[in-house]
Design an enzyme around this catalytic site. Structure first.
Site, mmCIF file in Angstrom:
data_model
loop_
_atom_site.group_PDB
_atom_site.id
_atom_site.type_symbol
_atom_site.label_atom_id
_atom_site.label_comp_id
_atom_site.label_asym_id
_atom_site.label_seq_id
_atom_site.Cartn_x
_atom_site.Cartn_y
_atom_site.Cartn_z
ATOM 1 N N GLY A 17 0.778 -1.244 0.000
ATOM 2 C CA GLY A 17 0.000 0.000 0.000
ATOM 3 C C GLY A 17 0.806 1.289 0.000
ATOM 4 N N ILE A 18 0.474 2.159 0.933
ATOM 5 C CA ILE A 18 1.061 3.503 1.009
ATOM 6 C C ILE A 18 2.571 3.437 1.246
ATOM 7 C CG2 ILE A 18 1.136 5.561 2.494
ATOM 8 C CD1 ILE A 18 -1.978 5.137 2.880
ATOM 9 N N GLY A 19 3.001 2.560 2.150
ATOM 10 C CA GLY A 19 4.421 2.467 2.470
ATOM 11 C C GLY A 19 5.250 2.020 1.278
ATOM 12 N N SER A 137 -4.903 9.607 10.103
ATOM 13 C CA SER A 137 -6.090 9.352 9.270
ATOM 14 C C SER A 137 -7.109 10.441 9.541
ATOM 15 C CB SER A 137 -6.716 7.996 9.611
ATOM 16 O OG SER A 137 -7.947 7.848 8.917
ATOM 17 N N TYR A 150 -9.996 2.304 16.131
ATOM 18 C CA TYR A 150 -9.046 2.770 15.102
ATOM 19 C C TYR A 150 -8.956 4.301 15.114
ATOM 20 C CZ TYR A 150 -7.138 3.569 10.385
ATOM 21 O OH TYR A 150 -6.384 3.991 9.322
HETATM 22 N N1 NAP Z 1 -5.945 2.898 2.997
HETATM 23 C C1 NAP Z 1 -6.672 3.817 3.610
HETATM 24 O O1 NAP Z 1 -7.812 4.108 3.238
HETATM 25 C C2 NAP Z 1 -6.083 4.537 4.795
HETATM 26 C C3 NAP Z 1 -6.742 5.671 5.263
HETATM 27 C C4 NAP Z 1 -6.243 6.351 6.353
HETATM 28 C C5 NAP Z 1 -5.070 5.906 6.964
HETATM 29 N N2 NAP Z 1 -4.452 4.783 6.492
HETATM 30 C C6 NAP Z 1 -3.233 4.362 7.188
HETATM 31 O O2 NAP Z 1 -2.206 4.204 6.236
HETATM 32 C C7 NAP Z 1 -1.213 3.323 6.758
HETATM 33 C C8 NAP Z 1 -0.805 2.338 5.677
HETATM 34 O O3 NAP Z 1 -1.924 1.516 5.376
HETATM 35 P P1 NAP Z 1 -2.281 1.014 3.910
HETATM 36 O O4 NAP Z 1 -3.605 1.550 3.582
HETATM 37 O O5 NAP Z 1 -1.134 1.224 2.999
HETATM 38 O O6 NAP Z 1 -2.545 -0.537 4.212
HETATM 39 P P2 NAP Z 1 -1.662 -1.842 4.015
HETATM 40 O O7 NAP Z 1 -1.373 -2.015 2.574
HETATM 41 O O8 NAP Z 1 -2.383 -2.911 4.730
HETATM 42 O O9 NAP Z 1 -0.326 -1.494 4.757
HETATM 43 C C9 NAP Z 1 -0.182 -1.593 6.158
HETATM 44 C C10 NAP Z 1 1.253 -1.948 6.433
HETATM 45 O O10 NAP Z 1 1.487 -2.000 7.846
HETATM 46 C C11 NAP Z 1 2.212 -3.193 8.132
HETATM 47 N N3 NAP Z 1 2.010 -3.628 9.505
HETATM 48 C C12 NAP Z 1 0.849 -3.822 10.159
HETATM 49 N N4 NAP Z 1 1.089 -4.238 11.403
HETATM 50 C C13 NAP Z 1 2.443 -4.324 11.540
HETATM 51 C C14 NAP Z 1 3.305 -4.697 12.601
HETATM 52 N N5 NAP Z 1 2.848 -5.057 13.809
HETATM 53 N N6 NAP Z 1 4.657 -4.667 12.390
HETATM 54 C C15 NAP Z 1 5.134 -4.303 11.191
HETATM 55 N N7 NAP Z 1 4.361 -3.931 10.141
HETATM 56 C C16 NAP Z 1 3.031 -3.945 10.330
HETATM 57 C C17 NAP Z 1 1.663 -4.185 7.139
HETATM 58 O O11 NAP Z 1 2.498 -5.290 7.029
HETATM 59 P P3 NAP Z 1 1.841 -6.744 6.899
HETATM 60 O O12 NAP Z 1 0.809 -6.647 5.807
HETATM 61 O O13 NAP Z 1 2.986 -7.607 6.583
HETATM 62 O O14 NAP Z 1 1.204 -7.021 8.245
HETATM 63 C C18 NAP Z 1 1.615 -3.325 5.887
HETATM 64 O O15 NAP Z 1 2.889 -3.228 5.310
HETATM 65 C C19 NAP Z 1 -1.812 2.704 8.011
HETATM 66 O O16 NAP Z 1 -1.286 3.334 9.145
HETATM 67 C C20 NAP Z 1 -3.295 3.019 7.877
HETATM 68 O O17 NAP Z 1 -3.936 3.091 9.116
HETATM 69 C C21 NAP Z 1 -4.929 4.097 5.428
#
Ligand code: NAP
Length: 249
Positions: A17-19, A137, A150
């Protein structure tokens, strides 16, 4: 494309995703990047798509020992850190009547404890004048059903970022947060909801966004690049909403 030339960046949640989009953009802009992810397989798959100077790290950032290893991996590979992006997060859903202690612990451990621990380990290894970014968020500004814990976790992170901004000011380290709206990433498949419920949720979010759509991970990455770069040299302590206007109207 050399905005971050020779800068050392550590990104958590970088296998997805974002990372991952941010790691890719930082590499394209000349940074040396440490990509941290929890699932080893996903990290390998992600890094297979990348070119540039990077190092991978597998670990759970809510674990103190893993944070020590993460920062050691970064400094062993590249020396001091310039950019720290605390992005890893989870978003399981539970209405107030269904919240359990385990749900609370999972969300707060990953979304609040983890970035606090990573910052603690990283700070002595960061260059003065560096940049710290958080993914918060817009949920902490609105009320979306089922996202109680959350939303509270992201609000807590925003508060921590304010205090940190003050605590590192004498070192010239800038601290900023990015508050995404709905962004198309794998996180929606990890919420513990049936596919059709996620689809309905997605439709509702997209309709509520003034621009009428989900955002892309690359749109958050572009904001992270800006905030981490010298172009944002006087931007400090803010939370920038990247949400197509959802939080504003
Ligand atoms: N997508 C949205 O709509 C949205 C909106 C607002 C905020 N956000 C925030 O954006 C950030 C990135 O999320 P994303 O949307 O890109 O989702 P994502 O693709 O699910 O990415 C989340 C990342 O966090 C990692 N992660 C979770 N728990 C972990 C842990 N205990 N130790 C190490 N790594 C961990 C995951 O690794 P694994 O998959 O290997 O567990 C994954 O790389 C998050 O903080 C999320 O809350 C997202």
């Amino acid at each position: 494309m050399n905005t971050l030339k020779n800068k050392v960046a550590v990104i958590t949640g970088a296998n997805s995703g974002i990372g991952l989009a941010t790691a890719k953009l930082f590499l394209e802009n000349g940074a040396k990047v440490v990509l941290a992810g929890r699932r080893a397989e996903a990290l390998t798959e992600a890094t297979n798509q990348l070119t540039g100077d990077f190092t991978s790290f597998v670990g759970d950032v809510s674990n103190e020992e893993d944070n020590i290893r993460l920062i050691k991996t970064a400094t062993d590979a590249y020396g001091k850190i310039d950019i720290l992006y605390l992005n890893a997060g989870v978003a399981p859903v539970a209405p107030a009547t269904d919240i359990t202690a385990a749900h609370y612990t999972e969300v707060f451990d990953v979304n609040v404890k983890a970035p606090i621990l990573t910052v603690k380990e990283a700070l002595p290894q960061m260059n003065d004048g560096g940049s710290i970014l958080f993914t918060t968020s817009i949920v902490s500004q609105k009320g979306f059903d089922g996202f109680g814990v959350y939303s509270a976790s992201k609000g807590a992170l925003r508060s921590f970022a304010r205090v940190l901004t003050s605590e590192v000011k004498t070192r010239g380290i800038r601290v900023n947060s990015i508050a995404p709206g709905p962004i198309e990433t794998p996180i929606y498949g990890k919420m513990g909801l049936p596919g059709e419920v996620v689809e309905e949720l997605g439709k509702g979010f997209a309709q509520a966004v003034p621009l009428g759509r989900f955002g892309k991970a690359e749109e958050i990455a572009a904001t992270a690049l800006f905030l981490a770069s010298d172009a944002a040299s006087f931007i400090n302590g803010v939370e920038i909403e990247v949400d197509g206007g959802l939080s504003q109207i």
